[in-house]
Design a protein around this motif. Structure first.
Motif, PDB file in Angstrom:
ATOM      1  N   GLU A 162     -31.927   4.283 -19.625  1.00  0.00           N
ATOM      2  CA  GLU A 162     -31.687   4.103 -20.550  1.00  0.00           C
ATOM      3  C   GLU A 162     -32.100   3.538 -20.884  1.00  0.00           C
ATOM      4  OE1 GLU A 162     -27.093   3.560 -20.851  1.00  0.00           O
ATOM      5  OE2 GLU A 162     -27.060   5.512 -19.653  1.00  0.00           O
ATOM      6  N   GLU A 163     -31.999   4.193 -22.954  1.00  0.00           N
ATOM      7  CA  GLU A 163     -32.602   3.289 -24.525  1.00  0.00           C
ATOM      8  C   GLU A 163     -31.772   3.893 -25.086  1.00  0.00           C
ATOM      9  OE1 GLU A 163     -36.812   3.075 -26.959  1.00  0.00           O
ATOM     10  OE2 GLU A 163     -36.729   4.877 -24.936  1.00  0.00           O
ATOM     11  N   LEU A 164     -31.427   2.808 -25.870  1.00  0.00           N
ATOM     12  CA  LEU A 164     -30.501   2.694 -27.009  1.00  0.00           C
ATOM     13  C   LEU A 164     -31.447   2.582 -28.486  1.00  0.00           C
ATOM     14  CD1 LEU A 164     -27.932   3.186 -28.536  1.00  0.00           C
ATOM     15  CD2 LEU A 164     -27.708   0.503 -28.392  1.00  0.00           C
ATOM     16  N   VAL A 165     -31.851   3.804 -28.822  1.00  0.00           N
ATOM     17  CA  VAL A 165     -32.104   3.735 -29.572  1.00  0.00           C
ATOM     18  C   VAL A 165     -31.639   3.597 -31.133  1.00  0.00           C
ATOM     19  CG1 VAL A 165     -34.872   4.597 -31.576  1.00  0.00           C
ATOM     20  CG2 VAL A 165     -34.542   4.692 -29.128  1.00  0.00           C
ATOM     21  N   LYS A 166     -32.257   3.252 -32.796  1.00  0.00           N
ATOM     22  CA  LYS A 166     -31.159   3.396 -34.075  1.00  0.00           C
ATOM     23  C   LYS A 166     -31.662   3.635 -35.335  1.00  0.00           C
ATOM     24  CE  LYS A 166     -27.746   0.375 -32.429  1.00  0.00           C
ATOM     25  NZ  LYS A 166     -26.540  -1.067 -32.792  1.00  0.00           N
ATOM     26  N   TRP A 167     -31.519   3.976 -35.960  1.00  0.00           N
ATOM     27  CA  TRP A 167     -32.227   4.770 -37.414  1.00  0.00           C
ATOM     28  C   TRP A 167     -31.219   4.431 -38.329  1.00  0.00           C
ATOM     29  CZ3 TRP A 167     -32.160   7.327 -32.681  1.00  0.00           C
ATOM     30  CH2 TRP A 167     -33.583   8.016 -32.312  1.00  0.00           C
ATOM     31  N   MET A 168     -31.820   4.772 -39.596  1.00  0.00           N
ATOM     32  CA  MET A 168     -31.249   4.820 -41.027  1.00  0.00           C
ATOM     33  C   MET A 168     -31.689   5.950 -42.067  1.00  0.00           C
ATOM     34  SD  MET A 168     -30.431   2.785 -44.302  1.00  0.00           S
ATOM     35  CE  MET A 168     -29.186   2.328 -45.217  1.00  0.00           C
ATOM     36  N   GLU A 169     -30.509   7.047 -41.532  1.00  0.00           N
ATOM     37  CA  GLU A 169     -31.481   8.015 -42.473  1.00  0.00           C
ATOM     38  C   GLU A 169     -30.558   9.201 -43.487  1.00  0.00           C
ATOM     39  OE1 GLU A 169     -32.715  10.221 -38.220  1.00  0.00           O
ATOM     40  OE2 GLU A 169     -30.877  11.162 -38.733  1.00  0.00           O
ATOM     41  N   THR A 170     -31.170   9.916 -44.575  1.00  0.00           N
ATOM     42  CA  THR A 170     -30.654  10.205 -45.449  1.00  0.00           C
ATOM     43  C   THR A 170     -31.117  11.820 -45.579  1.00  0.00           C
ATOM     44  OG1 THR A 170     -30.121   8.406 -47.581  1.00  0.00           O
ATOM     45  CG2 THR A 170     -30.742  10.400 -48.073  1.00  0.00           C
ATOM     46  N   VAL A 171     -30.574  12.355 -45.850  1.00  0.00           N
ATOM     47  CA  VAL A 171     -31.213  14.590 -45.144  1.00  0.00           C
ATOM     48  C   VAL A 171     -30.727  14.885 -46.796  1.00  0.00           C
ATOM     49  CG1 VAL A 171     -28.528  14.780 -44.489  1.00  0.00           C
ATOM     50  CG2 VAL A 171     -30.135  16.077 -43.910  1.00  0.00           C
ATOM     51  N   VAL A 172     -31.260  16.005 -47.183  1.00  0.00           N
ATOM     52  CA  VAL A 172     -30.624  16.498 -48.720  1.00  0.00           C
ATOM     53  C   VAL A 172     -30.536  17.772 -47.770  1.00  0.00           C
ATOM     54  CG1 VAL A 172     -32.000  16.962 -50.416  1.00  0.00           C
ATOM     55  CG2 VAL A 172     -32.290  15.420 -49.821  1.00  0.00           C
ATOM     56  N   LEU A 173     -29.599  18.595 -48.415  1.00  0.00           N
ATOM     57  CA  LEU A 173     -28.903  19.538 -48.308  1.00  0.00           C
ATOM     58  C   LEU A 173     -28.994  20.612 -49.058  1.00  0.00           C
ATOM     59  CD1 LEU A 173     -26.030  18.586 -45.850  1.00  0.00           C
ATOM     60  CD2 LEU A 173     -28.297  19.248 -44.659  1.00  0.00           C
ATOM     61  N   VAL A 174     -29.394  22.135 -48.721  1.00  0.00           N
ATOM     62  CA  VAL A 174     -29.164  22.767 -50.185  1.00  0.00           C
ATOM     63  C   VAL A 174     -28.093  24.131 -49.750  1.00  0.00           C
ATOM     64  CG1 VAL A 174     -30.763  24.752 -51.023  1.00  0.00           C
ATOM     65  CG2 VAL A 174     -31.646  22.262 -50.854  1.00  0.00           C
ATOM     66  N   LYS A 175     -27.562  24.587 -50.297  1.00  0.00           N
ATOM     67  CA  LYS A 175     -27.436  25.702 -49.539  1.00  0.00           C
ATOM     68  C   LYS A 175     -27.452  26.907 -50.563  1.00  0.00           C
ATOM     69  CE  LYS A 175     -21.533  26.240 -49.251  1.00  0.00           C
ATOM     70  NZ  LYS A 175     -20.553  26.094 -50.478  1.00  0.00           N
ATOM     71  N   GLU A 176     -27.598  27.760 -48.857  1.00  0.00           N
ATOM     72  CA  GLU A 176     -28.136  28.726 -49.320  1.00  0.00           C
ATOM     73  C   GLU A 176     -27.753  30.012 -48.540  1.00  0.00           C
ATOM     74  OE1 GLU A 176     -32.282  28.387 -47.341  1.00  0.00           O
ATOM     75  OE2 GLU A 176     -32.985  27.239 -48.526  1.00  0.00           O
ATOM     76  N   LYS A 177     -27.031  31.099 -49.654  1.00  0.00           N
ATOM     77  CA  LYS A 177     -26.025  32.431 -48.402  1.00  0.00           C
ATOM     78  C   LYS A 177     -24.869  31.809 -48.368  1.00  0.00           C
ATOM     79  CE  LYS A 177     -29.988  35.577 -47.978  1.00  0.00           C
ATOM     80  NZ  LYS A 177     -30.566  36.387 -47.256  1.00  0.00           N
ATOM     81  N   LYS A 178     -24.439  30.808 -48.788  1.00  0.00           N
ATOM     82  CA  LYS A 178     -23.064  29.996 -47.917  1.00  0.00           C
ATOM     83  C   LYS A 178     -22.985  28.894 -47.010  1.00  0.00           C
ATOM     84  CE  LYS A 178     -20.324  33.934 -50.457  1.00  0.00           C
ATOM     85  NZ  LYS A 178     -19.168  34.691 -50.197  1.00  0.00           N
ATOM     86  N   LYS A 179     -24.600  28.773 -46.699  1.00  0.00           N
ATOM     87  CA  LYS A 179     -24.661  27.607 -45.849  1.00  0.00           C
ATOM     88  C   LYS A 179     -25.406  26.374 -45.544  1.00  0.00           C
ATOM     89  CE  LYS A 179     -24.557  31.217 -42.026  1.00  0.00           C
ATOM     90  NZ  LYS A 179     -25.069  31.598 -40.906  1.00  0.00           N
ATOM     91  N   TRP A 180     -24.828  25.079 -46.259  1.00  0.00           N
ATOM     92  CA  TRP A 180     -25.873  23.928 -46.071  1.00  0.00           C
ATOM     93  C   TRP A 180     -27.069  24.304 -44.943  1.00  0.00           C
ATOM     94  CZ3 TRP A 180     -25.149  22.405 -50.484  1.00  0.00           C
ATOM     95  CH2 TRP A 180     -23.977  22.014 -50.652  1.00  0.00           C
ATOM     96  N   LYS A 181     -28.351  24.047 -45.751  1.00  0.00           N
ATOM     97  CA  LYS A 181     -29.926  23.751 -44.536  1.00  0.00           C
ATOM     98  C   LYS A 181     -30.666  22.944 -45.389  1.00  0.00           C
ATOM     99  CE  LYS A 181     -29.315  28.659 -44.097  1.00  0.00           C
ATOM    100  NZ  LYS A 181     -30.973  30.076 -44.048  1.00  0.00           N
ATOM    101  N   ILE A 182     -30.377  22.037 -44.051  1.00  0.00           N
ATOM    102  CA  ILE A 182     -31.843  20.801 -44.265  1.00  0.00           C
ATOM    103  C   ILE A 182     -32.992  21.237 -44.743  1.00  0.00           C
ATOM    104  CG2 ILE A 182     -32.615  18.497 -43.592  1.00  0.00           C
ATOM    105  CD1 ILE A 182     -31.071  19.218 -40.891  1.00  0.00           C
TER     106      ILE A 182
END
Length: 101
Positions: free
Chosen positions: A70-90
């Motif tokens: 078992e391995e524990l890994v951590k990240w800090m992330e930022t995601v930009v989403l765009v709404k296309e046809k009423k759905k949020w996409k990365i």
């Protein structure tokens, strides 16, 4: 996975630029490890929505099990989403791996 991303989505990982195909290829590689398991947890820092664009910053903690270890890994992330046809996409995801404590 492609349903959740824009057609030109980019992932910035480990100083590299990846496409959705790169992500899919990496996920598929894990399928060849018989006991592979990944469990994720998130701690959200901030989220902002401005019309059809949103950006979210969070801590991601993943526990990987493979080859009996078992391995524990951590990240800090930022995601930009765009709404296309009423759905949020990365559209963009930037990930910084955090040092082990």
């Amino acid at each position: 996975m492609k349903l959740y991303c824009t057609g030109n989505a980019r992932f910035y990982e480990y100083g590299q630029t990846w496409t959705i195909d790169t992500i899919i290829q990496k996920v598929m590689q894990s399928k060849f490890i018989p006991d592979f398991k990944r469990t994720n947890s998130f701690e959200f820092i901030s989220a902002t929505i401005n019309k059809l664009t949103a950006w979210v910053t969070y801590y991601l903690q993943s526990t990987f099990t493979r080859n009996g270890k078992e391995e524990l890994v951590k990240w800090m992330e930022t995601v930009v989403l765009v709404k296309e046809k009423k759905k949020w996409k990365i559209n963009v995801l930037h990930s910084t791996r955090l040092p082990k404590n």
